[in-house]
Scaffold this motif. Structure first.
Motif, short mmCIF file in Angstrom:
data_model
loop_
_atom_site.label_atom_id
_atom_site.label_comp_id
_atom_site.label_asym_id
_atom_site.label_seq_id
_atom_site.Cartn_x
_atom_site.Cartn_y
_atom_site.Cartn_z
N GLY D 59 0.63 -1.11 -0.10
CA GLY D 59 -0.20 0.01 -0.06
C GLY D 59 0.81 1.27 0.01
N SER D 60 1.72 1.48 1.08
CA SER D 60 2.56 2.48 1.13
C SER D 60 3.73 2.62 0.22
CB SER D 60 2.81 3.04 2.42
OG SER D 60 3.32 2.30 3.09
N GLY D 61 4.26 1.37 0.04
CA GLY D 61 5.71 1.18 -0.80
C GLY D 61 5.37 1.28 -2.12
N LEU D 62 5.09 -0.05 -2.62
CA LEU D 62 4.64 -0.42 -4.30
C LEU D 62 3.79 0.69 -4.99
CD1 LEU D 62 5.48 -2.41 -6.12
CD2 LEU D 62 3.61 -3.77 -5.81
N SER D 63 2.39 0.56 -4.22
CA SER D 63 1.53 1.44 -4.87
C SER D 63 1.94 3.07 -4.98
CB SER D 63 0.22 1.48 -3.90
OG SER D 63 -0.54 2.40 -4.13
N SER D 64 2.52 3.65 -4.21
CA SER D 64 3.15 5.00 -4.35
C SER D 64 4.24 5.03 -5.41
CB SER D 64 3.71 5.46 -2.96
OG SER D 64 2.91 5.09 -1.89
N VAL D 65 5.10 3.89 -5.42
CA VAL D 65 6.00 3.91 -6.39
C VAL D 65 5.49 3.83 -7.66
CG1 VAL D 65 7.96 2.52 -7.67
CG2 VAL D 65 7.85 3.08 -5.09
N ILE D 66 4.45 3.06 -7.99
CA ILE D 66 3.46 2.93 -9.27
C ILE D 66 3.04 4.30 -9.63
CG2 ILE D 66 1.55 1.83 -10.46
CD1 ILE D 66 2.24 -0.62 -9.08
N LEU D 67 2.42 4.90 -8.60
CA LEU D 67 1.74 6.18 -8.81
C LEU D 67 2.57 7.27 -9.31
CD1 LEU D 67 -0.68 5.86 -5.94
CD2 LEU D 67 -1.58 6.23 -8.17
N ALA D 68 3.87 7.35 -8.59
CA ALA D 68 4.85 8.08 -8.66
C ALA D 68 5.61 8.00 -10.26
CB ALA D 68 5.79 8.31 -7.65
N LEU D 69 5.80 6.75 -10.59
CA LEU D 69 6.14 6.47 -12.10
C LEU D 69 5.22 7.01 -12.99
CD1 LEU D 69 7.52 2.95 -12.06
CD2 LEU D 69 8.78 4.99 -12.31
N ALA D 70 4.09 6.62 -12.78
CA ALA D 70 2.99 7.14 -13.86
C ALA D 70 2.75 8.74 -13.88
CB ALA D 70 1.55 6.56 -13.26
N LEU D 71 3.10 9.54 -12.78
CA LEU D 71 2.84 10.68 -12.67
C LEU D 71 4.37 11.39 -13.46
CD1 LEU D 71 1.27 12.95 -11.33
CD2 LEU D 71 2.77 12.92 -9.63
N PHE D 72 5.24 10.68 -13.09
CA PHE D 72 6.45 11.05 -13.78
C PHE D 72 6.28 11.10 -15.15
CE2 PHE D 72 10.64 9.89 -15.51
CZ PHE D 72 11.51 10.99 -15.18
N ARG D 73 5.75 10.23 -15.69
CA ARG D 73 5.56 9.84 -17.26
C ARG D 73 4.55 10.73 -17.69
NH1 ARG D 73 5.69 3.99 -19.66
NH2 ARG D 73 4.83 4.95 -21.47
N LEU D 74 3.59 11.21 -16.85
CA LEU D 74 2.45 12.31 -17.41
C LEU D 74 3.25 13.47 -17.51
CD1 LEU D 74 -0.53 11.54 -15.19
CD2 LEU D 74 -0.41 11.21 -17.59
N ASN D 75 4.15 13.99 -16.47
CA ASN D 75 4.66 15.18 -16.61
C ASN D 75 5.84 15.18 -17.59
OD1 ASN D 75 3.46 16.17 -14.24
ND2 ASN D 75 5.07 15.54 -12.85
N ARG D 76 6.43 14.26 -17.90
CA ARG D 76 7.35 14.39 -19.10
C ARG D 76 6.58 14.55 -20.08
NH1 ARG D 76 10.51 9.47 -19.15
NH2 ARG D 76 8.48 8.74 -20.48
#
Lengths: 257, 163, 493, 86
Positions: D59-76
């Motif tokens: 919940g607080s590890g993997l899920s956040s990493v996935i979300l952050a990765l997706a956000l990173f790609r969105l921003n890029r």
């Protein structure tokens, strides 16, 4: 209009849930099967961690369904994210920013550490808290860390697919072996061993290893897919071009054949 | 008294998470945020399940030390079944979440927006477009904000292979 | 004897191994899927022949209320046989892109079999989730922008449904302390309170996402018109029926009270009204069929809300009829994709397709000799015999809906049979594959017409068996109740 | 113990509301991670160590990493688009 109906739906639901909360009998649920499992599980399965007995023993097929769901999600994700022709190779395109050598070397330092922790958690799943899922996630983290630290390093997708396929298959094969021995599907094999020792609880540790490897491989694949850019948008048909996909795909098929 | 209070706190927390999450899913318009709201609602449902198996003054369902030899154990334990169920549902949730995020990436790449309403309008326009029907929704749309792609008037059935 | 578990294990095993197989040999990838489906069909039919009375099978060798059990009766075996059959008909034989779609279809088959057979509430939830995720992948497989957006909305609505269903299951667990359906049925009196009933409502709405039930069917027209016709046919024809099956199992076993029936009746009526009116307004075939699918499933729900055997028979008849007709109709849209206005002259370019459309449409409206008529007749007589104000309202809604249905289907048929330019539909001759499959569905419909009596007898037998609550409970729990549970049950009651 | 539970429930609910209302996506991800952490503490209190571990890791590890990765790609993607616009 849409918003109002959505709000009505949500508030109706909230009201329902609040009414339910009000109605709850304070003091807990009847726990019919829970109690029975607590009484029998240690004898029947020989696993010190009773949650593991439930996850892999009593509700083993749930766990099969669950790893299948992860597999499906990762297949669907790669279907969504990959390009049609699968020409873009991941290696040529650095996914993330380069953060220097300190991060890279610390990542390679962490790799064996995380691997050890992950495997430890998987192997002791039937004795202590933790098991295939938690250990699998840590394994995935171990694989993903170098990727994060050293951009441009490609992921060995075929290797991951191999681990993923064989781990998942071995879970089912262990189940089928039981079937051929005249037992039920997914019935635990072998003896119980001595409670609390590493080699106990029959085939449960084997199942957990399979689950751990599969979860680890699948999540690594998922993370790698999300981290790698999948081309520059040329692979999907854009909004205006999508007008007649079916016809075009049919056309494409014809030209191929 | 304290046991009652704890019960209310826990049930309230679980129901609160579910309600907040669902309200978020239904009212938010940013598709990235909708996924987060869904994650929260799922967390609430998981908590509800774990509470369903909880008993006061019970220990975790793991045999340790003396209990290993003295079976069946005399100590009261909490129910292991909901815990196993929650393990399953947490992992399921993460899979669905990853898939949803992949779709968000694709949707953003194609439509360049994260606003669900706008995406919905453009998707309907696309469907109308691909099936050759002129948009039926033009009167509902915010006029002048951003023009829809002009629907082609020529017959789609014939134009299929042109690309 | 326990080999029905293969129906779940085999497709999952093959799906897991498919990436490895496909890296080895491409041609093996294409043959292994249909082969596994044939094996599944064989297992299901083997049981179907042997089965004299319902049996329960304990998975993992743990007795039912503790372990998970599969419930095998005529209804669940019928579904278990229909799943591989439909999959074989709708299999992408000409797919050359890769293994992913095949893999997802196999996972779908495994999940669907599990859903049809399972007798455990949480196990049903897991298989339902697997079914959902596989169908998300298939819905997005077309890879157009609109398909991605439609699938995203589908994922979100399904996710919402998942949370609701899980909440419902948690509530049932707090009330009864068990997850096995038969055991829940034994303790049904515990659920006859606001908490139990709202748990039922939550599960119906949650699982109802796949069954296209009224408030949660916003995804239907979008997904069906962006996915390929084959996938739409599969989702509308087969997958929705499995979700309905879960709901009626729960209804029969645990919720025999009138409130649950009323809930289904009201949701069904709303579905009929919304679906048929939207279908009336829609301007292209795919969306017309999607909306009419919502309407038809509303009718199925109304049928199941009639108490007793009559409702069960009518519901199953409607369900099976829709299962044959709707996939056939969706397969026709492959060639007739476009606004209805432009369908002029379609009949001259392919008389067979036009004939099939006519056949399906007439059967769906319920024109006398066709099977659709008999299904609707069962429903109407059931509603009349139920003889309560709400059921009479439902009857009125149903008849009005039939008139609307007849209007839009017949005006489309008129367009198809009117004169027009022939050249629009040249493609029809180039892709005979889907048309062949649609012809098979048409042939099944006609075959049903000539075997009405044996079919009716079988239907009645299935209906009596599957609406028998005590039989269901006895079947599963006759595998011996563990002593502790027996004590507790006697204490509770 | 009741104070710990009350605190955690409070953190959870506040975090959940924050997820819905806060402007920045990164803060929203952080808030959802906090919800997961508070939840895993509650799981520990509820004698569910397995679940707590999973929730913490996933919940607080993997899920956040996935979300952050997706956000990173969105921003890029966004940055790339702005570049091409300018």
């Amino acid at each position: 209009m849409r918003n109002i109906s959505a709000l009505v739906f949500a508030s109706g639901l909230a009201f329902l849930l609040l009414v339910i909360t009000w109605q709850f009998i304070l003091g807990g649920a009847p726990m019919l099967i829970g109690e029975a499992i607590l009484q029998q599980a240690a004898e029947e399965l020989g696993a010190a961690n009773l949650v593991t007995s439930v996850v892999l023993g009593y509700r083993g097929i749930d766990t099969l369904g669950e790893i299948a769901i992860l597999f499906t999600a990762s297949t669907a994700t790669s279907l969504v994210l990959s390009s049609i022709a699968e020409k873009t190779s991941a290696k040529s395109k650095p996914g993330l920013r380069d953060d220097g050598t300190i991060l890279a070397s610390s990542a390679s330092l962490f790799f064996p550490l995380l691997m050890t922790i992950g495997l430890y958690i998987i192997l002791h799943g039937h004795l202590t808290p933790g098991g295939g899922f938690q250990g699998g996630v840590i394994l995935a983290a171990a694989f993903f860390l170098p990727l994060l630290a050293v951009p441009g390093r490609g992921v060995n997708h075929s290797g991951l697919a191999l681990v993923e396929g064989f781990a998942g298959a071995s879970f089912i094969v262990i189940g089928i072996i039981a079937l051929f021995q005249g037992k039920a599907f997914l019935q635990p094999l072998f003896g119980h061993g001595e409670m609390g020792s590493l080699l106990s609880a029959g085939s449960l540790p084997l199942l957990y290893i399979a689950v751990g490897l599969k979860v680890g491989a699948e999540l690594s694949g998922l993370l790698a897919n999300l981290a790698e850019p999948s081309g520059n948008g040329d692979e999907t048909l854009s909004a205006t071009e999508s007008a007649s996909t079916e016809q075009t795909s049919m056309q494409a098929e014809k030209t191929k054949s | 008294m304290t046991t009652n209070l704890i019960h209310w706190l826990l049930y309230g927390g679980a129901m609160g998470l579910i309600v907040i999450g669902i309200v978020g899913v239904v009212t938010l318009t940013n598709i990235f945020r909708i996924i987060l709201a869904l994650v929260i609602a799922e967390a609430g449902a998981n908590l509800l399940l774990v509470i369903a198996g909880y008993r006061f003054d019970a220990i975790a369902p793991i045999l340790t030390g003396q209990a290993l030899s003295a079976m069946p154990t005399t100590q009261i334990m909490v129910d292991p079944v909901p815990q196993a169920m929650v393990l399953t549902s947490i992992v399921i949730g993460v899979g669905v979440q990853a898939l949803a995020l992949a779709l968000v990436l694709k949707v953003y790449k194609n439509y360049q927006t994260l606003d669900l309403r706008e995406i919905h309008h453009r998707m309907l326009a696309d469907i109308d477009h691909s099936s050759g029907v002129i948009s039926l929704l033009s009167e509902e749309q915010p006029k002048g904000e951003r023009p829809l792609p002009e629907p082609e008037t020529k017959n789609v059935l014939n134009s299929g292979g042109e690309k | 004897m326990n080999n029905i578990a293969f129906n779940v294990a085999l497709p999952l095993l093959t799906a897991f191994l498919l990436p490895i197989i496909s890296s080895g040999s491409k041609s093996a990838t294409r043959f292994v899927g249909p082969f596994v489906l044939l094996a599944m069909l064989w297992f299901a039919l083997a049981y179907f022949n042997v089965l004299q009375h319902p049996v329960a099978i304990a998975l993992g060798g743990f007795l039912p209320p503790l372990g998970i059990s599969f419930h095998l009766d005529n209804l669940s075996l019928l579904m278990a046989a229909l799943i591989p059959l439909m999959m074989l008909l709708l299999w992408p034989y000409n797919n050359r892109e890769g293994f992913r779609e095949e893999s997802l279809l196999l996972l779908l088959a495994g999940a669907a079999s599990g859903l049809a057979l399972s007798g455990d509430l949480f196990n049903i939830y897991v298989f339902y989730e697997l079914l959902s995720v596989a169908s998300f992948g298939l819905a997005a497989a077309n890879r157009t922008a609109a398909a991605f957006a439609a699938t995203f909305r589908y994922v979100i609505i399904s996710g919402l449904g998942t949370v609701l269903a899980l909440t419902g299951i948690a509530l049932i667990y707090t009330q009864t302390g068990t997850l096995n359906l038969a055991h829940i049925g034994l303790l049904a009196s515990q659920l006859n309170n606001p908490v139990g009933l709202s748990a039922f409502a939550l599960i119906v709405i949650g699982i109802g996402v796949k069954a296209e039930i009224f408030p949660v069917n916003g995804w239907v027209p979008e997904v069906y018109s962006t996915a390929s016709p084959r996938i739409s046919a599969l989702l509308a024809g087969l997958i929705s029926k499995l979700a309905v099956l879960v709901i009626i199992r729960l209804l029969v076993v645990a919720y025999q009270g009138s409130q649950a029936l009323t809930l289904l009746l009201v949701l069904g009526m709303l579905g009929i009204i919304w679906g048929e009116l939207s279908a009336w307004h829609s301007k292209d075939l795919k969306r017309m069929f999607s909306f009419s699918s919502i309407g038809q499933l509303g009718m199925v729900l109304v049928a199941f809300s009639i108490p007793g055997d009559a409702g069960m028979a009518a519901g199953i008849a409607m369900m099976l009829h829709h299962l044959v007709v709707k996939p056939g109709m969706f397969l026709l849209t492959e060639n007739w994709n476009g606004p209805i206005k432009k369908l002029k002259g379609a009949a001259t370019s392919s008389p067979l397709a036009a004939f099939l459309f006519m056949l399906f449409a007439l059967s769906m409206i319920g024109v006398p000799p066709l099977p659709g008529f008999w299904a609707k007749l069962l429903l109407v007589t059931g509603l009349v015999e139920a003889n309560a104000p709400l059921y009479i309202i439902a009857l009125v809604v149903l008849l009005t809906a039939t008139v609307i249905e007849a209007h839009y289907l017949m005006s489309t048929a008129l367009k198809i049979f009117s004169r027009g330019k022939k050249k629009h539909f040249k493609k029809l001759l180039q892709t005979p594959f889907n048309l062949t499959i649609a012809t098979i569905f048409g042939a099944v419909l006609l075959a049903a017409l000539f075997t009405l009596t044996p079919l009716g007898n079988k239907l009645n037998q299935i209906a009596t068996e599957s609406s028998d609550r005590s039989l269901y409970i006895k079947t599963t729990l006759s595998l011996k109740l563990p002593p502790q549970v027996k004590q507790q049950v006697s204490k509770v009651q | 113990m009741i104070w710990v539970i009350a605190l955690m429930v409070f953190i959870m609910l506040v975090g959940a509301v924050t997820v819905l209302l806060v402007d920045s996506h990164v803060s929203a991800i952080a808030a959802s991670s906090a919800v997961s952490l508070a939840l895993s503490v509650i799981f520990v209190i509820l004698q569910a160590p397995d679940v707590a571990m999973t929730e913490a890791v996933v919940g607080s590890g993997l899920s956040s990493v996935i979300l952050a990765l997706a956000l990173f790609r969105l921003n890029r993607n966004k940055a790339k688009m702005e570049q091409s616009d300018a």
